[in-house]
Design a protein around this motif. Structure first.
Motif, short mmCIF file in Angstrom:
data_model
loop_
_atom_site.label_atom_id
_atom_site.label_comp_id
_atom_site.label_asym_id
_atom_site.label_seq_id
_atom_site.Cartn_x
_atom_site.Cartn_y
_atom_site.Cartn_z
N ILE A 92 -0.69 -27.17 -15.39
CA ILE A 92 -0.27 -27.79 -16.66
C ILE A 92 -1.05 -27.20 -17.82
CG2 ILE A 92 -0.20 -29.95 -17.95
CD1 ILE A 92 0.14 -31.39 -15.20
N ILE A 93 -2.36 -27.10 -17.67
CA ILE A 93 -3.21 -26.52 -18.72
C ILE A 93 -2.84 -25.06 -18.95
CG2 ILE A 93 -5.57 -25.86 -19.31
CD1 ILE A 93 -5.04 -28.81 -19.73
N SER A 94 -2.57 -24.36 -17.87
CA SER A 94 -2.20 -22.94 -17.99
C SER A 94 -0.89 -22.78 -18.77
CB SER A 94 -2.05 -22.33 -16.60
OG SER A 94 -1.62 -20.99 -16.68
N ALA A 95 0.06 -23.67 -18.54
CA ALA A 95 1.33 -23.60 -19.29
C ALA A 95 1.10 -23.86 -20.77
CB ALA A 95 2.32 -24.61 -18.71
N MET A 96 0.26 -24.84 -21.09
CA MET A 96 -0.06 -25.13 -22.49
C MET A 96 -0.69 -23.91 -23.15
SD MET A 96 -1.66 -28.96 -21.90
CE MET A 96 -2.08 -29.27 -23.63
N LYS A 97 -1.61 -23.27 -22.43
CA LYS A 97 -2.30 -22.09 -22.96
C LYS A 97 -1.34 -20.93 -23.16
CE LYS A 97 -6.14 -18.95 -21.89
NZ LYS A 97 -7.24 -18.66 -20.91
N ASP A 98 -0.46 -20.70 -22.18
CA ASP A 98 0.47 -19.58 -22.23
C ASP A 98 1.43 -19.69 -23.42
OD1 ASP A 98 2.12 -17.32 -21.17
OD2 ASP A 98 3.57 -18.94 -20.83
N ARG B 83 -7.44 -29.09 -26.53
CA ARG B 83 -8.62 -28.27 -26.80
C ARG B 83 -8.98 -27.43 -25.57
NH1 ARG B 83 -11.66 -32.09 -27.97
NH2 ARG B 83 -11.31 -32.12 -30.22
N ARG B 84 -8.88 -28.05 -24.41
CA ARG B 84 -9.18 -27.34 -23.15
C ARG B 84 -8.23 -26.18 -22.94
NH1 ARG B 84 -8.54 -30.34 -17.29
NH2 ARG B 84 -8.49 -28.46 -15.97
N ALA B 85 -6.97 -26.37 -23.30
CA ALA B 85 -5.96 -25.33 -23.05
C ALA B 85 -5.95 -24.24 -24.10
CB ALA B 85 -4.57 -25.97 -22.97
N THR B 86 -6.18 -24.61 -25.35
CA THR B 86 -5.95 -23.66 -26.44
C THR B 86 -7.18 -23.36 -27.28
OG1 THR B 86 -5.37 -25.36 -28.08
CG2 THR B 86 -3.61 -24.59 -26.60
N GLY B 87 -8.23 -24.18 -27.14
CA GLY B 87 -9.38 -24.02 -28.01
C GLY B 87 -9.16 -24.59 -29.39
N THR B 88 -7.98 -25.20 -29.60
CA THR B 88 -7.62 -25.78 -30.88
C THR B 88 -7.73 -27.30 -30.82
OG1 THR B 88 -6.08 -23.99 -31.37
CG2 THR B 88 -5.76 -26.05 -32.58
N ALA B 89 -8.38 -27.87 -31.80
CA ALA B 89 -8.49 -29.32 -31.87
C ALA B 89 -7.40 -29.85 -32.80
CB ALA B 89 -9.85 -29.74 -32.39
N PRO B 90 -6.38 -30.53 -32.26
CA PRO B 90 -5.30 -31.04 -33.12
C PRO B 90 -5.80 -32.11 -34.06
CG PRO B 90 -5.10 -31.93 -30.91
CD PRO B 90 -6.19 -30.90 -30.86
N GLN B 91 -5.20 -32.18 -35.23
CA GLN B 91 -5.60 -33.16 -36.23
C GLN B 91 -5.38 -34.57 -35.71
OE1 GLN B 91 -3.48 -32.74 -39.88
NE2 GLN B 91 -4.60 -34.34 -40.95
N SER B 92 -6.34 -35.46 -35.98
CA SER B 92 -6.23 -36.84 -35.53
C SER B 92 -5.03 -37.52 -36.17
CB SER B 92 -7.50 -37.62 -35.90
OG SER B 92 -7.34 -38.98 -35.59
N ILE B 93 -4.36 -38.35 -35.41
CA ILE B 93 -3.17 -39.05 -35.91
C ILE B 93 -3.35 -40.55 -35.83
CG2 ILE B 93 -1.53 -37.23 -35.34
CD1 ILE B 93 -0.93 -38.99 -32.79
N ILE B 94 -4.54 -41.03 -35.52
CA ILE B 94 -4.74 -42.46 -35.32
C ILE B 94 -4.33 -43.26 -36.55
CG2 ILE B 94 -6.46 -44.28 -35.01
CD1 ILE B 94 -7.95 -42.49 -33.12
N ALA B 95 -4.78 -42.83 -37.70
CA ALA B 95 -4.49 -43.60 -38.91
C ALA B 95 -3.01 -43.68 -39.21
CB ALA B 95 -5.24 -43.00 -40.10
N ALA B 96 -2.29 -42.65 -38.84
CA ALA B 96 -0.86 -42.60 -39.16
C ALA B 96 0.00 -43.40 -38.21
CB ALA B 96 -0.38 -41.14 -39.16
N THR B 97 -0.54 -43.79 -37.07
CA THR B 97 0.30 -44.40 -36.05
C THR B 97 -0.19 -45.77 -35.59
OG1 THR B 97 -0.93 -43.30 -34.29
CG2 THR B 97 0.99 -42.15 -35.17
N THR B 98 -1.08 -46.37 -36.34
CA THR B 98 -1.57 -47.69 -35.97
C THR B 98 -1.55 -48.60 -37.19
OG1 THR B 98 -3.84 -46.97 -36.40
CG2 THR B 98 -3.08 -46.83 -34.14
N GLY B 99 -1.85 -49.85 -36.95
CA GLY B 99 -1.86 -50.82 -38.04
C GLY B 99 -3.15 -50.76 -38.83
N ASN B 100 -4.12 -51.54 -38.45
CA ASN B 100 -5.37 -51.63 -39.17
C ASN B 100 -6.49 -51.10 -38.29
OD1 ASN B 100 -7.70 -52.32 -40.51
ND2 ASN B 100 -7.04 -54.40 -41.01
#
Length: 437
Positions: A343-349, A395-412
């Protein structure tokens, strides 16, 4: 349209009864007594139709004799406040991105539709409806968001002590109001078992009006057909010549609800050549497709945590659809089980070749499809969650840290529940449910 139980020991039920009770009295799952076929003329213009228009036609075909057309149209159009784009990855492989809804997961479709159906059937002055949902990942957030602050409805989210990402957990623990998280000291299968046991507990049902928002509820399952048709419509726009025998569709599978919805869509007329069943190492169903006995097992934790299911509920629906004929089931689908490393290899590829980020579940479906697709075939895989919900895996697959989305998808984000943590026993669950009344 009436609905029957897969266990065959309960009377047929109306849509309202099936939706508002969730599980049949005999413990079976509800199924429509007939599966109508959409006229072929529908597919002549499907390539020019919006997801809402397609969903309305499919919903009308299934439920049009139950809910007034204007009300059903409003329910459908309210459900889809977001797009579901088809994105080309390789020359013959497309990702159907199902993560553009409020909680960035495919379950937003089913949860939002179900919330509106329950609201439709709720009667002023009647006892509050208590929705129970077991989550292995994205169901909790989607259902919580769909029902948050809906008058007369309480939502209880049962989640396992380990396995969910911080983002997934935060999406339903940060809402408050009528959303009640309950941590279970066990696995998702324990959570799912508790929900089912609650439904058949006579004393509990006398005290509370309970229903389910998992795919065991037929109206959480049926709307998942909509995006299969919309994915096919976009494929027609992208390809000069439509595949005569349909697309190959790869589905990341845990509780098998998404796959069951696709099979129903195919029975209604959607051109599908075959389905690819994409499992992680929790592969009870894949083993069954390969000829082994179906043997539920304790789920193992993986990087694709929403698929960590050892005893999928919707297996009984699939058996029912095919009258238990394993050969027919195996003709319509092919199973693959992928390790975390694959799975990780597919993400990386895919990221290295195309700069495209996939979450672990979509990556599982992509890799299974890539291995299965024959020359000349066109394939679609379901990208079921936004990669930002799985930052460590990305991050493990690509070395890229995706932007956090917590604030956009939760209430308070400042809400912190005193979340009860209980053993996986019905007695412990009943105490929590009844104390919340």
């Amino acid at each position: 349209m009436q609905f029957y139980s897969t266990n065959g020991q309960s009377p047929h039920a109306s849509l309202e009864e099936a939706v508002m009770t969730g599980l049949a009295p005999d413990g079976g799952l509800y199924m429509p007594e007939r599966i109508p076929v959409i006229p072929r003329a529908f597919f002549n213009n499907i390539g020019e139709m919006s997801v809402s228009d397609i969903a309305y036609i499919v919903a009308t075909t299934v439920l049009g004799d139950i809910i007034d057309a204007s009300e059903l149209k409003q329910i459908v159009f309210d459900t889809f406040s977001f797009e579901i784009p088809l994105h080309r990855i390789d020359s013959d492989i497309y990702a159907l991105e199902l993560f553009h809804g409020p909680t960035l997961a495919f379950k937003d479709v089913g949860a939002r539709f179900l919330a509106r159906i329950i609201s439709h059937f709720s009667h002023p002055g009647s006892k509050a409806v208590n929705v129970l949902v077991a989550t292995s990942g994205d169901s909790g957030g989607a259902v919580a968001a769909g029902f948050h602050k809906v008058p007369g409805v309480n939502v209880f989210v049962l989640y396992p002590e380990r396995g969910l990402t911080a983002v997934q957990r935060h999406q339903f623990t940060s809402l408050g109001d009528n959303v009640y998280p309950i941590e279970i000291m066990g696995t998702f299968d324990d959570c799912q078992r508790l929900v089912k046991e609650a439904f058949v507990d006579k004393l509990l049902r006398e005290e509370m009006h309970i229903t389910s928002a998992n795919s065991i509820n037929v109206c959480r399952l049926l709307p998942q057909m909509f995006y299969y048709y919309y994915g096919y419509s976009q494929l027609l726009r992208n390809e000069d010549v439509a595949p005569a025998d349909g697309a190959v569709i790869s589905v990341p599978c845990g509780n098998l609800g998404n796959l069951t919805a696709g099979l129903l869509a195919m029975r209604m007329g959607l051109p599908v050549k075959r389905f690819v069943v994409a499992n992680n190492i929790n592969d009870s169903f894949t083993r069954y497709l390969a000829g082994e006995d179906f043997e539920p097992k304790k789920p193992q934790r993986t990087v694709a945590c929403a698929m960590d299911v050892g005893n999928p509920s919707n297996f009984s629906r699939i058996l029912d659809l095919y009258n238990g004929d394993r050969d027919s089931i195996s003709r319509d689908m092919k199973g693959y089980a992928l390790s975390d490393e694959k799975i990780i290899s597919a993400m990386k590829d895919v990221y290295s070749r195309h700069g495209y980020l996939m979450d672990p579940h979509g990556a599982t479906a992509y890799e299974a499809l890539r291995e299965n697709l024959a020359p000349g075939e066109k394939g679609i895989f379901l990208a079921t969650a936004h990669p930002s919900k799985f930052p460590e895996a990305v991050r493990r697959a690509t070395g890229t840290a995706p932007q956090s989305i917590i604030a956009a998808t939760t209430g308070n984000p400042d809400i912190h529940h005193d979340t009860p943590r209980i053993t996986p026993s019905l007695l412990a669950l009943k105490k929590v449910l009844l104390s919340a009344l």
